[in-house]
Design an enzyme around this catalytic site. Sequence first.
Site, PDB file in Angstrom:
ATOM      1  N   SER A  23       0.823  -1.195   0.000  1.00 64.88           N
ATOM      2  CA  SER A  23       0.000   0.000   0.000  1.00 64.88           C
ATOM      3  C   SER A  23       0.864   1.255   0.000  1.00 64.88           C
ATOM      4  O   SER A  23       1.649   1.461  -0.910  1.00 64.88           O
ATOM      5  CB  SER A  23      -0.959  -0.038   1.194  1.00 64.88           C
ATOM      6  OG  SER A  23      -1.951   0.953   1.088  1.00 64.88           O
ATOM      7  N   ASP A  71      -2.261   6.208  -4.149  1.00 67.67           N
ATOM      8  CA  ASP A  71      -1.135   5.496  -3.552  1.00 67.67           C
ATOM      9  C   ASP A  71      -0.739   4.345  -4.479  1.00 67.67           C
ATOM     10  O   ASP A  71      -1.343   4.146  -5.534  1.00 67.67           O
ATOM     11  CB  ASP A  71      -1.483   5.040  -2.137  1.00 67.67           C
ATOM     12  CG  ASP A  71      -2.598   4.006  -2.090  1.00 67.67           C
ATOM     13  OD1 ASP A  71      -3.365   3.903  -3.073  1.00 67.67           O
ATOM     14  OD2 ASP A  71      -2.737   3.315  -1.064  1.00 67.67           O
ATOM     15  N   ASP A 110      -1.189   1.158  -4.673  1.00 68.76           N
ATOM     16  CA  ASP A 110      -2.146   0.121  -5.084  1.00 68.76           C
ATOM     17  C   ASP A 110      -3.520   0.700  -5.413  1.00 68.76           C
ATOM     18  O   ASP A 110      -4.469  -0.036  -5.645  1.00 68.76           O
ATOM     19  CB  ASP A 110      -2.260  -0.976  -4.030  1.00 68.76           C
ATOM     20  CG  ASP A 110      -2.843  -0.504  -2.718  1.00 68.76           C
ATOM     21  OD1 ASP A 110      -2.588   0.661  -2.342  1.00 68.76           O
ATOM     22  OD2 ASP A 110      -3.548  -1.288  -2.051  1.00 68.76           O
ATOM     23  N   ASP A 118      -5.983   2.347  -3.883  1.00 67.36           N
ATOM     24  CA  ASP A 118      -7.218   2.286  -3.090  1.00 67.36           C
ATOM     25  C   ASP A 118      -7.411   3.553  -2.263  1.00 67.36           C
ATOM     26  O   ASP A 118      -8.484   3.770  -1.707  1.00 67.36           O
ATOM     27  CB  ASP A 118      -7.274   1.035  -2.197  1.00 67.36           C
ATOM     28  CG  ASP A 118      -6.157   0.964  -1.172  1.00 67.36           C
ATOM     29  OD1 ASP A 118      -5.258   1.827  -1.174  1.00 67.36           O
ATOM     30  OD2 ASP A 118      -6.180   0.018  -0.347  1.00 67.36           O
TER      31      ASP A 118
END
Length: 461
Positions: free
Chosen positions: A107, A251, A253, A255
Amino acid sequence: MTLIKSISGIRGTIGGASGDTLNPLDIVKFTSAYATFIARNAKADHRPRVVVGRDARISGEMVRSIVCGTLLGMGFDVVDLGLATTPTTELAVRHHNADGGIIITASHNPTQWNALKLLNSEGEFLTAADGAEVLDIAAREDFVYADVDNLGSYTTDNDFDSCHIKGVLDLELVDVEAVKERKFRVCIDAINSVGGVILPRLLDALGVEYTILNGEPTGRFAHNPEPLEKNLQGIMSEVKKGGYDMGIVVDPDVDRLAFISEDGTMFGEEYTLVSVADYVLGHTHGNTVSNLSSTRALRDVTLRHGGQYFASAVGEVNVTTKMKTVNAVIGGEGNGGVIYPASHYGRDALVGIALFLSLLAERKQTLTELRATLPEYFIAKNRIDLTPDTDIDAILLRVKEMYANEQVTDIDGVKIDFADKWVHLRKSNTEPIIRVYSEASSMDEADNLGKKIMKIVEEMV
């Protein structure tokens, strides 16, 4: 170097000794434990199947090959998405009728980190109980590998991004034509990860003109990847030059989602969810959920639309569980995470972007004009460092007792709600600290409230 095993997965820094970092031996063990857990609950109509996706981290290909190889050795069929966002992977689990999914991403953590995030057959994060079972299986190394005649199969799906984007565009509240008519011009910071792959395709479909910063998915992050103001001076400076309606930041990833206003200032990470919720609630009557550390502005906006607001413990799975319980139409976290059940129960920056652009197109506002219509709050974030032998639970209990006459919530640490402000204390799961978040109508007042509580705690130690 660090290795953290938790109910939500395994994460750590790359390189070093086994058991101390995220290395091949631990990746095999934890993947095997997860596969063992999934096999116990797999659908009866096919061999156990798991979807795998990864962000663009430098270590991603190494981790991916070990994860996929281990699953094949456990007798699983693997659907490899290659480079894919977290929400893309979540949606692919359901699309492929899989029994679970593994997202290889740390993340917002820096480049030396990686992690395995674990999904169930709904494409949602494991519950606390399920995560604890995986940890128990790993600790006992209670897994058996397939013989040569029962090894799994390996297939790829290199274009599930198209399905994800189509699903976003098909959402009832995403007004594609209105967005196209506005002819938005935006700047994107994709942090050299998978956002640089999928976001241009989404914006092309929405008729949005864009400039992309850090768009190559090399995994060599151009700056600290957490989408906070202190890390975003590059895109803020670019937007401030003029000619843009807004900036969009994700970010690694994809999400989490943050916006930059047309004047180059932060729109406010907490206000990603608040603004999208304001739009959704204007069209769909219902309830909302965010975690205890998120802004009170979501509550205010929800009440304005005649709905009810509910708070959950911190953590995406806690938010989604509460959303299902209260039948929330929108929810998420103050870190820029939008969860829209009409799409799926997971934070999804693509959904957030499409709904936000639809909101701007409908109201014909700039970001600064939109921000002025929302309740104004400021959050201060502090921490109290303690020794490993400090009884943090006892401290939190004493704070709760001291403020028994106020509205106190203790489902995750202790949150004290005053009439016009709040403070939330919760212990870290990984280090001996208490996080102290406080919110008020000014930053000075929020910070003073947090420090007042910190002083009380420090006197107890």
